[in-house]
Design a protein around this motif. Sequence first.
Motif, PDB file in Angstrom:
ATOM      1  N   THR A   1       0.971  -1.253  -0.241  1.00 12.62           N
ATOM      2  CA  THR A   1      -0.136  -0.074  -0.126  1.00 12.62           C
ATOM      3  C   THR A   1       0.715   1.201   0.091  1.00 12.62           C
ATOM      4  O   THR A   1       1.934   1.436   0.808  1.00 12.62           O
ATOM      5  CB  THR A   1      -0.833   0.095   1.138  1.00 12.62           C
ATOM      6  OG1 THR A   1      -1.737  -1.277   1.091  1.00 12.62           O
ATOM      7  CG2 THR A   1      -1.858   1.300   1.319  1.00 12.62           C
TER       8      THR A   1
ATOM      9  N   PHE B   1       4.206   8.777  -3.941  1.00 12.67           N
ATOM     10  CA  PHE B   1       3.784   8.057  -3.195  1.00 12.67           C
ATOM     11  C   PHE B   1       4.878   7.547  -2.326  1.00 12.67           C
ATOM     12  O   PHE B   1       6.073   7.178  -2.581  1.00 12.67           O
ATOM     13  CB  PHE B   1       3.071   6.959  -3.567  1.00 12.67           C
ATOM     14  CG  PHE B   1       1.761   7.252  -4.462  1.00 12.67           C
ATOM     15  CD1 PHE B   1       0.471   6.984  -3.768  1.00 12.67           C
ATOM     16  CD2 PHE B   1       1.780   7.835  -5.775  1.00 12.67           C
ATOM     17  CE1 PHE B   1      -0.610   7.303  -4.652  1.00 12.67           C
ATOM     18  CE2 PHE B   1       0.842   8.050  -6.510  1.00 12.67           C
ATOM     19  CZ  PHE B   1      -0.420   7.865  -6.019  1.00 12.67           C
TER      20      PHE B   1
ATOM     21  N   ARG C   1     -12.846   5.309  -6.669  1.00 12.63           N
ATOM     22  CA  ARG C   1     -11.874   4.246  -6.825  1.00 12.63           C
ATOM     23  C   ARG C   1     -11.451   3.811  -8.344  1.00 12.63           C
ATOM     24  O   ARG C   1     -12.310   3.581  -8.870  1.00 12.63           O
ATOM     25  CB  ARG C   1     -12.620   2.974  -6.052  1.00 12.63           C
ATOM     26  CG  ARG C   1     -11.550   1.826  -6.427  1.00 12.63           C
ATOM     27  CD  ARG C   1     -12.071   0.612  -5.265  1.00 12.63           C
ATOM     28  NE  ARG C   1     -11.558   1.039  -4.095  1.00 12.63           N
ATOM     29  CZ  ARG C   1     -11.330   0.384  -3.079  1.00 12.63           C
ATOM     30  NH1 ARG C   1     -12.217  -0.757  -3.138  1.00 12.63           N
ATOM     31  NH2 ARG C   1     -11.046   0.392  -1.855  1.00 12.63           N
TER      32      ARG C   1
ATOM     33  N   PHE D   1      -4.111  -3.348  -9.232  1.00 13.26           N
ATOM     34  CA  PHE D   1      -4.019  -2.288  -8.445  1.00 13.26           C
ATOM     35  C   PHE D   1      -5.323  -1.634  -8.112  1.00 13.26           C
ATOM     36  O   PHE D   1      -6.231  -1.697  -8.928  1.00 13.26           O
ATOM     37  CB  PHE D   1      -2.984  -1.114  -8.908  1.00 13.26           C
ATOM     38  CG  PHE D   1      -3.673  -0.452  -9.968  1.00 13.26           C
ATOM     39  CD1 PHE D   1      -4.511   0.937  -9.984  1.00 13.26           C
ATOM     40  CD2 PHE D   1      -3.486  -0.482 -11.189  1.00 13.26           C
ATOM     41  CE1 PHE D   1      -4.980   1.600 -10.931  1.00 13.26           C
ATOM     42  CE2 PHE D   1      -3.905   0.115 -12.356  1.00 13.26           C
ATOM     43  CZ  PHE D   1      -4.608   1.203 -12.214  1.00 13.26           C
TER      44      PHE D   1
ATOM     45  N   THR E   1       0.109   8.983  -0.883  1.00  7.46           N
ATOM     46  CA  THR E   1       0.763  10.088  -1.213  1.00  7.46           C
ATOM     47  C   THR E   1       1.267  11.033   0.211  1.00  7.46           C
ATOM     48  O   THR E   1       0.637  10.786   1.027  1.00  7.46           O
ATOM     49  CB  THR E   1      -0.397  11.090  -2.030  1.00  7.46           C
ATOM     50  OG1 THR E   1      -1.368  11.395  -1.153  1.00  7.46           O
ATOM     51  CG2 THR E   1      -0.606  10.634  -3.534  1.00  7.46           C
TER      52      THR E   1
ATOM     53  N   LYS F   1      -6.816   1.998  -6.703  1.00 11.58           N
ATOM     54  CA  LYS F   1      -6.274   3.432  -6.578  1.00 11.58           C
ATOM     55  C   LYS F   1      -7.579   4.366  -5.807  1.00 11.58           C
ATOM     56  O   LYS F   1      -8.578   4.399  -6.678  1.00 11.58           O
ATOM     57  CB  LYS F   1      -5.801   4.286  -7.806  1.00 11.58           C
ATOM     58  CG  LYS F   1      -5.228   5.549  -7.391  1.00 11.58           C
ATOM     59  CD  LYS F   1      -4.744   6.223  -8.679  1.00 11.58           C
ATOM     60  CE  LYS F   1      -4.774   7.810  -8.836  1.00 11.58           C
ATOM     61  NZ  LYS F   1      -4.378   8.248  -9.987  1.00 11.58           N
ATOM     62  N   THR F   2      -7.418   4.928  -4.745  1.00 13.24           N
ATOM     63  CA  THR F   2      -8.496   5.441  -3.751  1.00 13.24           C
ATOM     64  C   THR F   2      -8.221   6.798  -3.720  1.00 13.24           C
ATOM     65  O   THR F   2      -7.112   7.051  -3.222  1.00 13.24           O
ATOM     66  CB  THR F   2      -8.942   4.716  -2.651  1.00 13.24           C
ATOM     67  OG1 THR F   2      -8.925   3.387  -3.089  1.00 13.24           O
ATOM     68  CG2 THR F   2     -10.139   5.283  -2.100  1.00 13.24           C
ATOM     69  N   LYS F   3      -8.961   7.947  -3.970  1.00 17.91           N
ATOM     70  CA  LYS F   3      -9.065   9.267  -3.674  1.00 17.91           C
ATOM     71  C   LYS F   3      -9.745   9.459  -2.249  1.00 17.91           C
ATOM     72  O   LYS F   3     -10.942   9.130  -2.489  1.00 17.91           O
ATOM     73  CB  LYS F   3      -9.463  10.180  -4.672  1.00 17.91           C
ATOM     74  CG  LYS F   3      -8.425  10.143  -5.985  1.00 17.91           C
ATOM     75  CD  LYS F   3      -8.874  11.114  -6.910  1.00 17.91           C
ATOM     76  CE  LYS F   3      -8.058  11.188  -8.126  1.00 17.91           C
ATOM     77  NZ  LYS F   3      -8.316  12.260  -9.188  1.00 17.91           N
TER      78      LYS F   3
ATOM     79  N   MET G   1      -4.289  10.356  -1.561  1.00 20.71           N
ATOM     80  CA  MET G   1      -4.594   9.003  -2.484  1.00 20.71           C
ATOM     81  C   MET G   1      -3.915   7.829  -1.758  1.00 20.71           C
ATOM     82  O   MET G   1      -2.938   8.094  -1.062  1.00 20.71           O
ATOM     83  CB  MET G   1      -4.071   9.411  -3.995  1.00 20.71           C
ATOM     84  CG  MET G   1      -4.915  10.039  -4.747  1.00 20.71           C
ATOM     85  SD  MET G   1      -3.923  10.137  -6.254  1.00 20.71           S
ATOM     86  CE  MET G   1      -4.614  11.443  -7.057  1.00 20.71           C
ATOM     87  N   GLN G   2      -4.536   6.791  -2.051  1.00 19.57           N
ATOM     88  CA  GLN G   2      -3.925   5.719  -1.532  1.00 19.57           C
ATOM     89  C   GLN G   2      -4.008   4.610  -2.855  1.00 19.57           C
ATOM     90  O   GLN G   2      -4.823   4.584  -3.409  1.00 19.57           O
ATOM     91  CB  GLN G   2      -4.715   4.957  -0.606  1.00 19.57           C
ATOM     92  CG  GLN G   2      -4.285   3.692  -0.091  1.00 19.57           C
ATOM     93  CD  GLN G   2      -5.111   3.233   1.217  1.00 19.57           C
ATOM     94  OE1 GLN G   2      -5.767   3.865   1.969  1.00 19.57           O
ATOM     95  NE2 GLN G   2      -5.057   1.910   1.497  1.00 19.57           N
ATOM     96  N   LEU G   3      -2.730   3.729  -2.942  1.00 26.68           N
ATOM     97  CA  LEU G   3      -2.604   2.925  -4.243  1.00 26.68           C
ATOM     98  C   LEU G   3      -2.356   1.492  -3.647  1.00 26.68           C
ATOM     99  O   LEU G   3      -1.125   1.605  -2.821  1.00 26.68           O
ATOM    100  CB  LEU G   3      -1.528   3.445  -5.133  1.00 26.68           C
ATOM    101  CG  LEU G   3      -1.092   2.716  -6.180  1.00 26.68           C
ATOM    102  CD1 LEU G   3      -2.237   2.591  -7.175  1.00 26.68           C
ATOM    103  CD2 LEU G   3       0.281   3.378  -6.944  1.00 26.68           C
TER     104      LEU G   3
END
Length: 117
Positions: free
Chosen positions: A47, A113, A75, A65, A50, A67-69, A55-57
């Motif tokens: 995981t 990230f 998503r 993958f 940023t 990716k969530t803002k 953001m999470q990737l």
Amino acid sequence: MAFTQIVQALGAFTARVIPAAKPARPLEIDLDLPARLSPAERAAIGTWITEDGAMQLELRRDGRFDKTKAAEQVRYRGRYEVDDNRLYFEGDSGTVALGQLRRGVLDIGEKRFRKAA
């Protein structure tokens, strides 16, 4: 000639003309064992967040993958590939991106990230 004799003769004839089926071989690939990962792939999996936390990737072992803002609860999903220190992303919607992994920092476009603890 009796009917049974005709059937037996026909069976003997087809046995000579049509080859017998080969016995099935056991599957040589063990689908349960994961493939060996390169050091670059091992470094990328996990995981990533940023620096501002927006953001999470998540890079999964299977090459996918998420990716969530955080603020928008949006998503994005897709697949990725690792080539040494470069990561190639292709979203399910068709968007593509190039990332670069250096010294524990993953750069994708203008976003940086860091691996989550």
